[in-house]
Design a protein around this motif. Structure first.
Motif, PDB file in Angstrom:
ATOM      1  N   GLY A  88       2.690   7.587  -5.768  1.00  0.00           N
ATOM      2  CA  GLY A  88       2.253   7.679  -7.157  1.00  0.00           C
ATOM      3  C   GLY A  88       0.833   8.182  -7.287  1.00  0.00           C
ATOM      4  N   SER A  89       0.086   7.495  -8.114  1.00  0.00           N
ATOM      5  CA  SER A  89      -1.290   7.931  -8.405  1.00  0.00           C
ATOM      6  C   SER A  89      -2.266   7.576  -7.284  1.00  0.00           C
ATOM      7  CB  SER A  89      -1.764   7.279  -9.693  1.00  0.00           C
ATOM      8  OG  SER A  89      -1.878   5.871  -9.510  1.00  0.00           O
ATOM      9  N   ARG A  90      -1.872   6.673  -6.429  1.00  0.00           N
ATOM     10  CA  ARG A  90      -2.697   6.203  -5.304  1.00  0.00           C
ATOM     11  C   ARG A  90      -3.945   5.441  -5.746  1.00  0.00           C
ATOM     12  NH1 ARG A  90      -2.261  10.730  -0.520  1.00  0.00           N
ATOM     13  NH2 ARG A  90      -0.006  10.775  -0.533  1.00  0.00           N
ATOM     14  N   GLN A  91      -4.000   5.007  -6.980  1.00  0.00           N
ATOM     15  CA  GLN A  91      -5.161   4.264  -7.451  1.00  0.00           C
ATOM     16  C   GLN A  91      -5.325   2.952  -6.698  1.00  0.00           C
ATOM     17  OE1 GLN A  91      -4.518   3.935 -11.656  1.00  0.00           O
ATOM     18  NE2 GLN A  91      -5.624   5.819 -12.089  1.00  0.00           N
ATOM     19  N   PHE A  92      -4.229   2.275  -6.427  1.00  0.00           N
ATOM     20  CA  PHE A  92      -4.307   1.008  -5.697  1.00  0.00           C
ATOM     21  C   PHE A  92      -4.794   1.254  -4.271  1.00  0.00           C
ATOM     22  CE2 PHE A  92      -2.439  -2.283  -2.968  1.00  0.00           C
ATOM     23  CZ  PHE A  92      -3.015  -3.403  -3.541  1.00  0.00           C
ATOM     24  N   VAL A  93      -4.258   2.284  -3.615  1.00  0.00           N
ATOM     25  CA  VAL A  93      -4.648   2.595  -2.235  1.00  0.00           C
ATOM     26  C   VAL A  93      -6.132   2.944  -2.169  1.00  0.00           C
ATOM     27  CG1 VAL A  93      -4.321   4.199  -0.299  1.00  0.00           C
ATOM     28  CG2 VAL A  93      -2.340   3.337  -1.538  1.00  0.00           C
ATOM     29  N   VAL A  94      -6.578   3.812  -3.052  1.00  0.00           N
ATOM     30  CA  VAL A  94      -7.987   4.224  -3.057  1.00  0.00           C
ATOM     31  C   VAL A  94      -8.888   3.029  -3.353  1.00  0.00           C
ATOM     32  CG1 VAL A  94      -9.698   5.671  -4.238  1.00  0.00           C
ATOM     33  CG2 VAL A  94      -7.478   6.624  -3.611  1.00  0.00           C
ATOM     34  N   GLY A  95      -8.488   2.190  -4.291  1.00  0.00           N
ATOM     35  CA  GLY A  95      -9.266   0.989  -4.592  1.00  0.00           C
ATOM     36  C   GLY A  95      -9.318   0.034  -3.415  1.00  0.00           C
ATOM     37  N   LEU A 155       0.834  -1.205   0.000  1.00  0.00           N
ATOM     38  CA  LEU A 155       0.000   0.000   0.000  1.00  0.00           C
ATOM     39  C   LEU A 155       0.868   1.254   0.000  1.00  0.00           C
ATOM     40  CD1 LEU A 155      -2.708  -1.178   2.540  1.00  0.00           C
ATOM     41  CD2 LEU A 155      -3.111  -0.632   0.138  1.00  0.00           C
ATOM     42  N   TYR A 156       1.901   1.253   0.831  1.00  0.00           N
ATOM     43  CA  TYR A 156       2.769   2.424   0.926  1.00  0.00           C
ATOM     44  C   TYR A 156       3.516   2.685  -0.377  1.00  0.00           C
ATOM     45  CZ  TYR A 156       6.117   5.805   2.689  1.00  0.00           C
ATOM     46  OH  TYR A 156       6.863   6.940   2.870  1.00  0.00           O
ATOM     47  N   SER A 157       3.851   1.624  -1.096  1.00  0.00           N
ATOM     48  CA  SER A 157       4.565   1.807  -2.365  1.00  0.00           C
ATOM     49  C   SER A 157       3.737   2.588  -3.377  1.00  0.00           C
ATOM     50  CB  SER A 157       4.989   0.448  -2.947  1.00  0.00           C
ATOM     51  OG  SER A 157       3.858  -0.262  -3.422  1.00  0.00           O
ATOM     52  N   THR A 214     -14.773  10.422   1.482  1.00  0.00           N
ATOM     53  CA  THR A 214     -14.439   9.658   0.273  1.00  0.00           C
ATOM     54  C   THR A 214     -13.320   8.660   0.538  1.00  0.00           C
ATOM     55  OG1 THR A 214     -12.778  11.261  -0.450  1.00  0.00           O
ATOM     56  CG2 THR A 214     -15.069  11.633  -1.185  1.00  0.00           C
ATOM     57  N   ALA A 215     -13.251   7.673  -0.338  1.00  0.00           N
ATOM     58  CA  ALA A 215     -12.155   6.699  -0.266  1.00  0.00           C
ATOM     59  C   ALA A 215     -10.819   7.400  -0.500  1.00  0.00           C
ATOM     60  CB  ALA A 215     -12.369   5.587  -1.288  1.00  0.00           C
ATOM     61  N   GLU A 216     -10.815   8.450  -1.311  1.00  0.00           N
ATOM     62  CA  GLU A 216      -9.584   9.204  -1.556  1.00  0.00           C
ATOM     63  C   GLU A 216      -9.090   9.862  -0.262  1.00  0.00           C
ATOM     64  OE1 GLU A 216     -12.343   9.564  -3.486  1.00  0.00           O
ATOM     65  OE2 GLU A 216     -11.679   8.877  -5.445  1.00  0.00           O
ATOM     66  N   ALA A 217     -10.017  10.429   0.508  1.00  0.00           N
ATOM     67  CA  ALA A 217      -9.634  11.080   1.773  1.00  0.00           C
ATOM     68  C   ALA A 217      -9.082  10.065   2.759  1.00  0.00           C
ATOM     69  CB  ALA A 217     -10.830  11.814   2.371  1.00  0.00           C
ATOM     70  N   ILE A 218      -9.734   8.920   2.861  1.00  0.00           N
ATOM     71  CA  ILE A 218      -9.238   7.879   3.775  1.00  0.00           C
ATOM     72  C   ILE A 218      -7.916   7.326   3.256  1.00  0.00           C
ATOM     73  CG2 ILE A 218      -9.726   5.620   4.795  1.00  0.00           C
ATOM     74  CD1 ILE A 218     -12.701   6.428   4.789  1.00  0.00           C
ATOM     75  N   GLY A 219      -7.778   7.209   1.939  1.00  0.00           N
ATOM     76  CA  GLY A 219      -6.518   6.755   1.350  1.00  0.00           C
ATOM     77  C   GLY A 219      -5.372   7.698   1.682  1.00  0.00           C
TER      78      GLY A 219
END
Length: 131
Positions: free
Chosen positions: A33-40, A27-29, A91-96
């Protein structure tokens, strides 16, 4: 011919999917970057949490469950033991973003599973107020 193309595409996609469950390191990796994996991952975790909570409440309040269901529900309730109150509109982005900050500030916990990290973060940040 189209069958070969689909098989090749699926093989290519499946090679990029990491084996096993997500970890704090993985997750940290993605945090830089784009944080798409984290947000997902966050969105999926929250969806799963909401579904589990709904099923547990339904089992306890709407029907007399079978003994096996009661054991599973009791295990769920005892093992989770966290009241989560994520405010409407979060949002998931905020929690991400919060998760990335949490992982950056606590490098010693990155070997934990994504589920353990999310449970800890959500329980700390979004604990329901005591009535």
């Amino acid at each position: 011919m189209s069958g070969i193309l689909i098989a090749t595409l699926l093989a290519t996609v499946s090679v990029k999917i990491p084996a096993g469950f997500s970890s704090g390191d993985l997750l940290y990796s993605d945090c830089g970057g784009s944080r798409q994996f984290v947000v997902g991952y966050v969105a999926g975790w929250l969806d799963k949490w909401n579904r589990d909570e709904y099923l547990a409440r339904r089992i306890f309040t709407e029907v007399v469950p079978a003994p096996k269901a009661m054991v599973n529900s009791a295990y769920f309730a005892n093992s989770v033991g966290v009241n989560v109150c994520v405010p409407v509109g979060t949002t998931a982005e905020a929690i991400g973003t919060t998760l990335c900050t949490f992982l950056e500030e606590n490098p010693g916990i990155r070997e934990a599973t994504g589920d353990e990290l999310m449970t800890t973060l959500i329980a700390y940040k979004y604990r329901c107020p005591v009535p």
